[in-house]
Design a protein around this motif. Structure first.
Motif, PDB file in Angstrom:
ATOM      1  N   MET A  88      93.930  51.541  27.567  1.00 41.35           N
ATOM      2  CA  MET A  88      94.914  51.913  26.553  1.00 41.35           C
ATOM      3  C   MET A  88      94.504  51.321  25.199  1.00 41.35           C
ATOM      4  SD  MET A  88      99.033  51.332  26.692  1.00 41.35           S
ATOM      5  CE  MET A  88     100.104  52.090  25.476  1.00 41.35           C
ATOM      6  N   VAL A  89      94.462  52.167  24.163  1.00 42.59           N
ATOM      7  CA  VAL A  89      94.046  51.710  22.842  1.00 42.59           C
ATOM      8  C   VAL A  89      95.150  50.856  22.220  1.00 42.59           C
ATOM      9  CG1 VAL A  89      93.370  52.432  20.530  1.00 42.59           C
ATOM     10  CG2 VAL A  89      92.620  53.761  22.517  1.00 42.59           C
ATOM     11  N   ALA A  90      94.752  49.713  21.666  1.00 47.96           N
ATOM     12  CA  ALA A  90      95.718  48.844  20.995  1.00 47.96           C
ATOM     13  C   ALA A  90      96.331  49.562  19.796  1.00 47.96           C
ATOM     14  CB  ALA A  90      95.036  47.553  20.558  1.00 47.96           C
ATOM     15  N   ARG A  91      97.598  49.318  19.549  1.00 46.54           N
ATOM     16  CA  ARG A  91      98.327  50.080  18.525  1.00 46.54           C
ATOM     17  C   ARG A  91      97.876  49.794  17.099  1.00 46.54           C
ATOM     18  NH1 ARG A  91     104.515  49.198  19.934  1.00 46.54           N
ATOM     19  NH2 ARG A  91     103.710  47.221  20.736  1.00 46.54           N
ATOM     20  N   LEU A  92      97.275  48.629  16.874  1.00 48.13           N
ATOM     21  CA  LEU A  92      96.847  48.281  15.516  1.00 48.13           C
ATOM     22  C   LEU A  92      95.333  48.076  15.443  1.00 48.13           C
ATOM     23  CD1 LEU A  92      99.712  45.755  14.594  1.00 48.13           C
ATOM     24  CD2 LEU A  92      99.547  48.170  13.986  1.00 48.13           C
ATOM     25  N   GLN A  93      94.616  48.712  16.330  1.00 45.19           N
ATOM     26  CA  GLN A  93      93.175  48.520  16.417  1.00 45.19           C
ATOM     27  C   GLN A  93      92.485  48.757  15.080  1.00 45.19           C
ATOM     28  OE1 GLN A  93      91.714  47.576  19.469  1.00 45.19           O
ATOM     29  NE2 GLN A  93      90.010  47.076  18.119  1.00 45.19           N
ATOM     30  N   GLY A  94      91.793  47.731  14.576  1.00 46.77           N
ATOM     31  CA  GLY A  94      91.011  47.846  13.358  1.00 46.77           C
ATOM     32  C   GLY A  94      91.777  47.835  12.057  1.00 46.77           C
ATOM     33  N   LYS A  95      93.090  47.745  12.109  1.00 43.73           N
ATOM     34  CA  LYS A  95      93.884  47.719  10.880  1.00 43.73           C
ATOM     35  C   LYS A  95      93.817  46.330  10.245  1.00 43.73           C
ATOM     36  CE  LYS A  95      97.172  51.427  11.942  1.00 43.73           C
ATOM     37  NZ  LYS A  95      96.853  52.292  10.800  1.00 43.73           N
ATOM     38  N   ASN A  96      93.753  46.306   8.926  1.00 45.00           N
ATOM     39  CA  ASN A  96      93.713  45.045   8.168  1.00 45.00           C
ATOM     40  C   ASN A  96      95.120  44.688   7.726  1.00 45.00           C
ATOM     41  OD1 ASN A  96      90.874  45.106   8.371  1.00 45.00           O
ATOM     42  ND2 ASN A  96      90.724  46.354   6.517  1.00 45.00           N
ATOM     43  N   CYS A  97      95.606  43.573   8.211  1.00 41.82           N
ATOM     44  CA  CYS A  97      97.017  43.221   8.030  1.00 41.82           C
ATOM     45  C   CYS A  97      97.186  41.863   7.355  1.00 41.82           C
ATOM     46  CB  CYS A  97      97.727  43.176   9.381  1.00 41.82           C
ATOM     47  SG  CYS A  97      97.595  44.713  10.338  1.00 41.82           S
ATOM     48  N   ILE A  98      98.146  41.799   6.445  1.00 43.24           N
ATOM     49  CA  ILE A  98      98.532  40.547   5.792  1.00 43.24           C
ATOM     50  C   ILE A  98      99.930  40.186   6.244  1.00 43.24           C
ATOM     51  CG2 ILE A  98      99.058  39.420   3.602  1.00 43.24           C
ATOM     52  CD1 ILE A  98      97.042  41.290   2.266  1.00 43.24           C
ATOM     53  N   ILE A  99     100.115  38.921   6.578  1.00 44.05           N
ATOM     54  CA  ILE A  99     101.454  38.411   6.911  1.00 44.05           C
ATOM     55  C   ILE A  99     101.712  37.183   6.055  1.00 44.05           C
ATOM     56  CG2 ILE A  99     102.945  37.461   8.708  1.00 44.05           C
ATOM     57  CD1 ILE A  99     101.149  38.887  10.763  1.00 44.05           C
ATOM     58  N   THR A 100     102.772  37.209   5.255  1.00 38.86           N
ATOM     59  CA  THR A 100     103.160  36.020   4.500  1.00 38.86           C
ATOM     60  C   THR A 100     104.217  35.248   5.288  1.00 38.86           C
ATOM     61  OG1 THR A 100     104.935  37.081   3.220  1.00 38.86           O
ATOM     62  CG2 THR A 100     102.689  37.243   2.338  1.00 38.86           C
ATOM     63  N   GLY A 101     104.301  33.961   5.012  1.00 38.82           N
ATOM     64  CA  GLY A 101     105.189  33.122   5.814  1.00 38.82           C
ATOM     65  C   GLY A 101     104.742  33.104   7.260  1.00 38.82           C
ATOM     66  N   ALA A 102     103.417  33.048   7.465  1.00 37.05           N
ATOM     67  CA  ALA A 102     102.839  33.244   8.797  1.00 37.05           C
ATOM     68  C   ALA A 102     102.699  31.969   9.609  1.00 37.05           C
ATOM     69  CB  ALA A 102     101.473  33.913   8.668  1.00 37.05           C
ATOM     70  N   VAL A 150     108.354  44.519  14.318  1.00 35.34           N
ATOM     71  CA  VAL A 150     107.396  44.634  13.217  1.00 35.34           C
ATOM     72  C   VAL A 150     106.151  45.383  13.677  1.00 35.34           C
ATOM     73  CG1 VAL A 150     106.013  43.393  11.507  1.00 35.34           C
ATOM     74  CG2 VAL A 150     108.256  42.514  12.153  1.00 35.34           C
ATOM     75  N   VAL A 151     105.690  45.129  14.886  1.00 37.75           N
ATOM     76  CA  VAL A 151     104.538  45.866  15.425  1.00 37.75           C
ATOM     77  C   VAL A 151     104.830  47.358  15.434  1.00 37.75           C
ATOM     78  CG1 VAL A 151     103.137  46.291  17.482  1.00 37.75           C
ATOM     79  CG2 VAL A 151     103.659  43.942  16.804  1.00 37.75           C
ATOM     80  N   PHE A 152     106.019  47.725  15.855  1.00 37.53           N
ATOM     81  CA  PHE A 152     106.412  49.137  15.855  1.00 37.53           C
ATOM     82  C   PHE A 152     106.358  49.727  14.449  1.00 37.53           C
ATOM     83  CE2 PHE A 152     110.064  52.079  15.181  1.00 37.53           C
ATOM     84  CZ  PHE A 152     109.576  53.169  15.886  1.00 37.53           C
ATOM     85  N   LEU A 153     106.924  49.006  13.471  1.00 35.34           N
ATOM     86  CA  LEU A 153     106.945  49.497  12.093  1.00 35.34           C
ATOM     87  C   LEU A 153     105.548  49.548  11.475  1.00 35.34           C
ATOM     88  CD1 LEU A 153     110.126  47.680  10.738  1.00 35.34           C
ATOM     89  CD2 LEU A 153     109.899  50.113  11.280  1.00 35.34           C
ATOM     90  N   ALA A 154     104.670  48.675  11.926  1.00 33.90           N
ATOM     91  CA  ALA A 154     103.300  48.644  11.399  1.00 33.90           C
ATOM     92  C   ALA A 154     102.427  49.737  12.001  1.00 33.90           C
ATOM     93  CB  ALA A 154     102.669  47.281  11.675  1.00 33.90           C
ATOM     94  N   SER A 155     102.748  50.166  13.192  1.00 31.62           N
ATOM     95  CA  SER A 155     101.888  51.094  13.930  1.00 31.62           C
ATOM     96  C   SER A 155     102.266  52.542  13.662  1.00 31.62           C
ATOM     97  CB  SER A 155     101.996  50.815  15.435  1.00 31.62           C
ATOM     98  OG  SER A 155     103.234  51.301  15.944  1.00 31.62           O
ATOM     99  N   ASP A 156     101.410  53.448  14.129  1.00 30.26           N
ATOM    100  CA  ASP A 156     101.677  54.872  13.984  1.00 30.26           C
ATOM    101  C   ASP A 156     102.767  55.349  14.936  1.00 30.26           C
ATOM    102  OD1 ASP A 156      99.814  55.048  11.987  1.00 30.26           O
ATOM    103  OD2 ASP A 156      98.191  55.754  13.279  1.00 30.26           O
ATOM    104  N   ASP A 157     103.261  54.482  15.808  1.00 28.99           N
ATOM    105  CA  ASP A 157     104.423  54.835  16.629  1.00 28.99           C
ATOM    106  C   ASP A 157     105.638  55.129  15.752  1.00 28.99           C
ATOM    107  OD1 ASP A 157     102.944  54.487  18.903  1.00 28.99           O
ATOM    108  OD2 ASP A 157     103.858  52.576  19.479  1.00 28.99           O
TER     109      ASP A 157
END
Length: 280
Positions: A1-15, A233-240
Motif C-alpha cells: 500500500m502506497v503511503a499517503r504522503l509519499q515524497g511530499k515536502n512538509c513543514i510543521i511549525t510548533g513541531a 492533519v494527515v487526512f487534510l494533508a493527503s489527497d484523501d
C-alpha cells in the motif's frame, strides 16, 4: 500500500511537542519529508530523536529553529525546503495560550500583542511564503493546514480573550486563502481541536474550577489526545481530502454539538475525579 504522503515536502511549525510532534511522526510514517520547526532548540532536538526511530525508510527529516512572529525567520524556514523541490504541505501549528490571558478587562496589552504576533502573524507569514513556494514550483496538489480552535466558533468556557480572538482570525484568514488559491490547486483548511491533554492547555487549566468548566461540556468526559488531531492533519494533508477546502475542520469529540453533559456517574479516570462536582 502506497503511503499517503509519499515524497511530499512538509513543514510543521510548533513541531517539538503536542500536536506538532505527533503530526511529524505520522507524516514521516506516511513517507513525507519533514522539516520540524520550533522556537525551542533543545526540545526540538529531543523531538527529532523520537521521530528518527519511527519514520519510514528513505524520508528526509530535518529541523529548523524559527520564531514564527519574525517574517525573515519564516522565509528562511520555507527557503530551506526550496532545496528539496518546494513545499507541498505546511502545517502552521505554532501558537501560545499565555497564562495571563484572561477576560477583556484584565488581559495586559503586551499579552494581547504577543498572542496575536505568534498566533495570527505567524500563520500569515507561514501561508504567505509557503503559498509562494507552492505556486512557483507549480504544485498541483498542495495543502495548507492552520491550527484554529473550537473556541473561535463558540467562545471559551474560561476567559482567554487574546487566544480566542487570534483563533477567530486564523479561521477567517484560512477561508479567504482557500477561495483565492483553489484554482491553482492549493487547498487551505483550519484544524479546530477541542480541549486536549497537552501541556499548552493543561498549564492554562491551573485551577480545579477551570478544569471543571472545560470537562463538563465534553460528551465523552475526557480531553482529546494529540495523536487524534495528528491523524486528522494527515487526512487534510493527503489527497484523501482532495475536495475538502476552506473548512473549519472540527476534531472536538462532539463538544460543539453538545450543550452540557450529564452530571451523573463520570467516566473512570483520574482526569474525571472532579467531573461530578460541577455546579452550573
Amino acid at each position: 500500500m502506497v503511503a499517503r504522503l509519499q515524497g511530499k515536502n512538509c513543514i510543521i511549525t510548533g513541531a517539538a511537542g503536542g500536536i506538532g510532534l505527533e503530526t511529524a511522526i505520522q507524516f514521516a510514517k506516511e513517507g513525507a519529508n519533514v522539516l520540524m520547526s520550533d522556537v525551542n532548540a533543545n526540545t526540538l532536538r529531543m523531538a527529532l530523536e523520537q521521530l528518527k526511530s519511527r519514520a519510514a525508510k528513505g524520508v528526509r527529516i530535518e529541523t529548523n529553529v524559527c520564531d514564527v512572529s519574525k517574517e525573515d525567520q519564516v522565509k528562511a524556514m520555507v527557503d530551506h525546503v526550496e532545496s528539496w523541490g518546494g513545499v507541498d504541505v505546511i502545517f502552521n501549528n505554532a501558537g501560545i495560550m499565555h497564562p495571563k490571558d484572561d477576560g477583556v478587562l484584565n488581559t495586559p496589552e503586551n499579552i494581547w500583542d504577543l498572542t496575536q504576533d505568534i498566533n495570527v502573524k505567524g500563520v500569515y507569514y507561514g501561508c504567505k511564503h509557503a503559498i509562494k513556494s507552492m505556486l512557483s514550483n507549480k504544485k498541483k496538489s498542495a495543502s495548507v493546514i492552520n491550527t484554529g480552535s473550537f473556541v473561535a466558533l463558540m467562545g471559551a468556557a474560561t476567559p482567554q480573550i487574546a487566544y480566542t480572538t487570534s483563533k477567530g482570525a486564523v479561521l477567517a484568514m484560512s477561508r479567504e486563502l482557500a477561495i483565492c488559491y483553489a484554482k491553482q490547486g492549493i487547498r487551505v483548511n483550519s484544524l479546530c481541536p477541542g480541549p486536549l491533554n497537552t501541556p499548552l492547555l493543561q498549564e492554562f487549566l491551573d485551577t480545579e474550577e477551570k478544569a471543571l468548566r472545560r470537562t463538563i461540556h465534553l460528551p465523552s468526559g475526557r480531553f482529546g489526545e494529540a495523536i487524534e488531531q495528528a491523524k486528522a492533519v494527515v487526512f487534510l494533508a493527503s489527497d484523501d481530502s482532495s475536495y475538502v477546502n476552506g473548512q473549519d475542520f472540527l476534531v472536538d469529540g462532539g463538544l460543539t454539538k453538545s450543550y452540557v453533559t450529564s452530571l451523573g456517574t463520570p467516566p473512570k479516570g483520574p482526569e474525571n475525579e472532579v467531573f461530578g462536582k460541577a455546579k452550573l
